[in-house]
Design a protein around this motif. Structure first.
Motif, PDB file in Angstrom:
ATOM      1  N   THR A   1       0.829  -1.200   0.000  1.00 51.72           N
ATOM      2  CA  THR A   1       0.000   0.000   0.000  1.00 51.72           C
ATOM      3  C   THR A   1       0.868   1.257   0.000  1.00 51.72           C
ATOM      4  N   GLY A   2       2.089   1.093  -0.461  1.00 54.54           N
ATOM      5  CA  GLY A   2       2.967   2.251  -0.584  1.00 54.54           C
ATOM      6  C   GLY A   2       2.652   3.049  -1.835  1.00 54.54           C
ATOM      7  N   ASP A   3       3.191   4.262  -1.876  1.00 55.12           N
ATOM      8  CA  ASP A   3       2.979   5.129  -3.029  1.00 55.12           C
ATOM      9  C   ASP A   3       3.573   4.526  -4.297  1.00 55.12           C
ATOM     10  N   LYS A   4       2.962   4.892  -5.407  1.00 58.37           N
ATOM     11  CA  LYS A   4       3.432   4.485  -6.729  1.00 58.37           C
ATOM     12  C   LYS A   4       3.757   5.743  -7.515  1.00 58.37           C
ATOM     13  N   ASP A   5       4.752   5.637  -8.377  1.00 58.80           N
ATOM     14  CA  ASP A   5       5.037   6.716  -9.311  1.00 58.80           C
ATOM     15  C   ASP A   5       3.936   6.688 -10.367  1.00 58.80           C
ATOM     16  N   PRO A   6       3.082   7.720 -10.458  1.00 58.04           N
ATOM     17  CA  PRO A   6       1.944   7.658 -11.377  1.00 58.04           C
ATOM     18  C   PRO A   6       2.327   7.419 -12.839  1.00 58.04           C
ATOM     19  N   GLN A   7       3.286   8.163 -13.352  1.00 53.56           N
ATOM     20  CA  GLN A   7       3.672   7.959 -14.752  1.00 53.56           C
ATOM     21  C   GLN A   7       4.376   6.620 -14.924  1.00 53.56           C
ATOM     22  N   GLY A   8       5.169   6.222 -13.937  1.00 55.01           N
ATOM     23  CA  GLY A   8       5.822   4.912 -13.991  1.00 55.01           C
ATOM     24  C   GLY A   8       4.802   3.782 -14.026  1.00 55.01           C
ATOM     25  N   TYR A   9       3.722   3.930 -13.253  1.00 61.20           N
ATOM     26  CA  TYR A   9       2.640   2.936 -13.266  1.00 61.20           C
ATOM     27  C   TYR A   9       2.044   2.836 -14.661  1.00 61.20           C
ATOM     28  N   VAL A  10       1.716   3.964 -15.280  1.00 54.54           N
ATOM     29  CA  VAL A  10       1.139   3.960 -16.626  1.00 54.54           C
ATOM     30  C   VAL A  10       2.113   3.327 -17.615  1.00 54.54           C
ATOM     31  N   ASN A  11       3.374   3.717 -17.537  1.00 56.17           N
ATOM     32  CA  ASN A  11       4.372   3.161 -18.461  1.00 56.17           C
ATOM     33  C   ASN A  11       4.485   1.648 -18.308  1.00 56.17           C
ATOM     34  N   GLU A  12       4.485   1.177 -17.069  1.00 57.25           N
ATOM     35  CA  GLU A  12       4.593  -0.260 -16.812  1.00 57.25           C
ATOM     36  C   GLU A  12       3.379  -1.013 -17.350  1.00 57.25           C
ATOM     37  N   VAL A  13       2.195  -0.487 -17.096  1.00 60.00           N
ATOM     38  CA  VAL A  13       0.985  -1.143 -17.590  1.00 60.00           C
ATOM     39  C   VAL A  13       0.985  -1.165 -19.115  1.00 60.00           C
ATOM     40  N   GLU A  14       1.285  -0.024 -19.723  1.00 59.09           N
ATOM     41  CA  GLU A  14       1.273   0.039 -21.185  1.00 59.09           C
ATOM     42  C   GLU A  14       2.348  -0.849 -21.796  1.00 59.09           C
TER      43      GLU A  14
END
Length: 184
Positions: free
Chosen positions: A152-165
């Motif tokens: 439940t720690g913070d995520k880098d928002p753009q990093g999350y999108v990049n990883e998913v994509e």
């Protein structure tokens, strides 16, 4: 019916009621009985959305990248406030400030999500997909009661999108697999 957008809205209604219940609570024991499950539910809901909903929004949404970056950033604000509350005695001024911060961040997030991401997804995803994802969302939440076993720690928002994509690459359904080419 288990449409994921309806399940998310149901969670939002529950958050609103639980935060309101804190306003009427009397004493530390009653506050704890409301807050601790609410805090865990906020964490669980955010992770469930990040695991089930937002990857699918990124595949189908019209403005999905911006909506997702914003949502993950909001989740971080909510998580930070929830975890800040854990550092203080319940009913202390510092605890109430952290709870207020969680409430405000959550209220802002829910309004944006309801008006943007959920509406976008309803326009672009079939009822069958929404029901399938709803079942997955409910199963995920059921498998992780209390969210104790989740990161439940913070995520880098753009990093999350990049990883998913990046995970879309090579998948037949992954038209957003070219997301990394946007802006080039």
């Amino acid at each position: 019916m288990s449409d994921i957008t309806k399940l998310i809205l149901d969670d939002h209604d529950s958050f609103r009621r639980r935060f309101a219940a804190l306003d009427d609570a009397n004493g530390v024991d009653e506050l704890r009985a409301i807050w601790e499950p609410l805090a865990a539910f906020l964490d669980l809901h955010a992770v469930a959305e990040e695991e089930v909903f937002y990857p699918n929004l990124l595949r189908r949404g019209d403005d999905a990248e911006d909506e997702t970056v914003d949502a993950v950033g909001d989740h971080n604000d909510i998580r930070d406030a929830v975890h800040e509350a854990e550092r203080h005695p319940i009913d202390s001024d510092e605890w109430w400030k952290a709870v207020h911060d969680a409430r405000m961040a959550n209220s802002e997030h829910m309004a944006e999500e309801e008006d943007e991401a959920l509406a976008d997804f309803r326009r672009n995803a079939s009822a069958e997909l929404r029901d399938d994802l709803g079942r997955r969302f409910a199963e995920f939440k059921k498998a992780h009661p209390g969210a104790r076993d989740l990161d439940t720690g913070d995520k880098d928002p753009q990093g999350y999108v990049n990883e998913v994509e990046a995970g879309f690459e090579g998948h037949s359904e992954g038209s957003l697999g070219i997301g990394s080419l946007k802006g080039q």
